[in-house]
Design a protein around this motif. Sequence first.
Motif, short mmCIF file in Angstrom:
data_model
loop_
_atom_site.label_atom_id
_atom_site.label_comp_id
_atom_site.label_asym_id
_atom_site.label_seq_id
_atom_site.Cartn_x
_atom_site.Cartn_y
_atom_site.Cartn_z
N TRP A 103 0.75 -1.25 -0.04
CA TRP A 103 0.12 -0.02 -0.13
C TRP A 103 0.97 1.29 -0.12
O TRP A 103 0.25 2.32 0.03
N GLY A 104 2.30 1.19 0.11
CA GLY A 104 2.93 2.35 0.30
C GLY A 104 2.68 3.25 1.52
O GLY A 104 3.03 4.33 1.42
N ALA A 105 2.41 2.50 2.27
CA ALA A 105 2.22 3.12 3.71
C ALA A 105 3.63 3.49 4.26
O ALA A 105 4.47 2.59 4.49
N ALA A 106 3.82 4.70 4.93
CA ALA A 106 5.02 4.99 5.56
C ALA A 106 5.07 4.47 7.17
O ALA A 106 6.05 4.44 7.71
N ASN A 107 3.84 4.33 7.80
CA ASN A 107 3.76 3.88 9.08
C ASN A 107 2.45 3.08 9.54
O ASN A 107 1.57 2.93 8.54
N ARG A 108 2.12 2.70 10.75
CA ARG A 108 1.01 2.08 10.98
C ARG A 108 -0.26 2.78 10.98
O ARG A 108 -1.26 2.39 10.63
N THR A 109 0.07 3.99 11.18
CA THR A 109 -1.20 5.00 11.40
C THR A 109 -1.78 4.77 9.94
O THR A 109 -3.02 5.06 9.52
N GLU A 110 -0.80 5.18 8.93
CA GLU A 110 -1.29 5.19 7.31
C GLU A 110 -1.85 3.77 7.02
O GLU A 110 -2.80 3.69 5.79
N LEU A 111 -1.23 2.75 7.48
CA LEU A 111 -1.67 1.38 7.15
C LEU A 111 -3.20 1.27 7.65
O LEU A 111 -4.17 1.10 6.98
N VAL A 112 -3.51 1.87 8.83
CA VAL A 112 -5.06 1.60 9.44
C VAL A 112 -5.71 2.56 8.43
O VAL A 112 -7.08 2.27 8.16
N ALA A 113 -5.35 3.97 8.21
CA ALA A 113 -6.25 4.73 7.33
C ALA A 113 -6.43 4.08 5.93
O ALA A 113 -7.56 4.23 5.32
N ARG A 114 -5.54 3.55 5.54
CA ARG A 114 -5.87 2.75 4.24
C ARG A 114 -6.65 1.63 4.27
O ARG A 114 -7.37 1.40 3.26
N ALA A 115 -6.61 1.03 5.31
CA ALA A 115 -7.39 -0.06 5.49
C ALA A 115 -8.97 0.26 5.40
O ALA A 115 -9.78 -0.55 5.07
N TYR A 116 -9.21 1.55 6.09
CA TYR A 116 -10.53 1.93 6.41
C TYR A 116 -10.98 2.70 4.99
O TYR A 116 -11.84 2.37 4.38
N ALA A 117 -10.10 3.21 4.17
CA ALA A 117 -10.22 3.82 2.89
C ALA A 117 -10.60 2.78 1.89
O ALA A 117 -11.31 2.95 1.02
N SER A 118 -9.78 1.42 2.03
CA SER A 118 -10.20 0.44 0.94
C SER A 118 -11.15 -0.38 1.17
O SER A 118 -11.56 -1.21 0.57
N GLY A 119 -11.89 -0.10 2.74
CA GLY A 119 -13.15 -1.07 2.51
C GLY A 119 -12.78 -2.46 3.34
O GLY A 119 -13.72 -3.09 3.67
N VAL A 120 -11.53 -2.60 3.73
CA VAL A 120 -11.00 -3.72 4.43
C VAL A 120 -11.53 -3.48 5.84
O VAL A 120 -12.08 -4.54 6.51
N LEU A 121 -11.62 -2.58 6.56
CA LEU A 121 -12.19 -2.38 7.87
C LEU A 121 -13.53 -1.52 7.77
O LEU A 121 -13.68 -0.53 6.89
N VAL A 122 -14.56 -1.94 8.49
CA VAL A 122 -15.88 -1.15 8.31
C VAL A 122 -15.70 0.24 9.19
O VAL A 122 -15.19 0.27 10.39
N SER A 123 -15.98 1.21 8.28
CA SER A 123 -16.08 2.50 9.07
C SER A 123 -17.33 2.85 9.95
O SER A 123 -18.36 2.22 9.72
N GLY A 124 -17.10 3.49 11.12
CA GLY A 124 -18.16 3.86 11.91
C GLY A 124 -18.78 2.88 12.81
O GLY A 124 -19.69 2.90 13.58
N VAL A 125 -17.83 1.83 13.15
CA VAL A 125 -18.01 0.67 14.20
C VAL A 125 -16.84 0.59 15.17
O VAL A 125 -15.80 0.89 14.91
N TRP A 126 -17.25 0.43 16.34
CA TRP A 126 -16.40 -0.06 17.50
C TRP A 126 -16.80 -1.11 18.20
O TRP A 126 -17.84 -1.22 18.51
N PRO A 127 -15.82 -2.00 18.32
CA PRO A 127 -14.42 -2.13 18.17
C PRO A 127 -14.23 -2.51 16.58
O PRO A 127 -15.05 -2.95 16.09
N PRO A 128 -13.06 -2.13 16.00
CA PRO A 128 -13.17 -2.19 14.64
C PRO A 128 -13.03 -3.74 13.97
O PRO A 128 -12.68 -4.59 14.80
#
Length: 213
Positions: free
Chosen positions: A169-194
């Motif tokens: 994903w060309g992610a520079a760090n773990r925060t960006e990895l998580v952001a890209r997981a949400y943006a790509s639909g791998v993780l469901v947005s708007g729910v907790w726990p992820p």
Amino acid sequence: MVLFDRIPMPVAVCDPYGTVRLANAALAAEWGTTPGRLRGRDMLDLFPPLDAAQVERIAEALKLRRRSRYTVSVTWRDTHGARRQGELIVDPVSDAPHALPDLLVMLRTAAASPADPVAPAPAAEALHPNEERILALLAAGATTARAARETGLTTDGVTYHLRRLSRRWGAANRTELVARAYASGVLVSGVWPPRVASSEPGTGAPDGNSAAT
């Protein structure tokens, strides 16, 4: 900061003129980026208003030191080029009663119109189940050690998957990895726990207060 970043609704703290001081991961995911890369951006450049008069009314109210909640209807194009619509909810926040307040801005997105559907994401190689699980755990704040315990891997195994995802994903760090997981639909947005989009409710990452390492 940890609690702010875990808010599932897209949120930013802006200066009185709408410049982003702080953004959470959910807001960054709307642009497929990380919160740090939104710092210094103009909120109204990111989410252009449909009615400039709404913005002018807010500016005038802030000059008069009014502290009500305001809304601005906005439209923008997401990372796939599909047009989106929503509403910025603006709350003035400040400890200094005589100074122009900072603004707490929340984005409430509207459902895609049938006439303008959200474009489907381009096909991508499926993630390994362990990678999906690790991403959900990281989004919940798990450390590498905890992710290893939860997945039955070694810490080296978890690190291997993270490096693989970072390269992909060309992610520079773990925060960006998580952001890209949400943006790509791998993780469901708007729910907790992820949780992973392909999993049943309740099968995502468990609650936890550990900070990611």
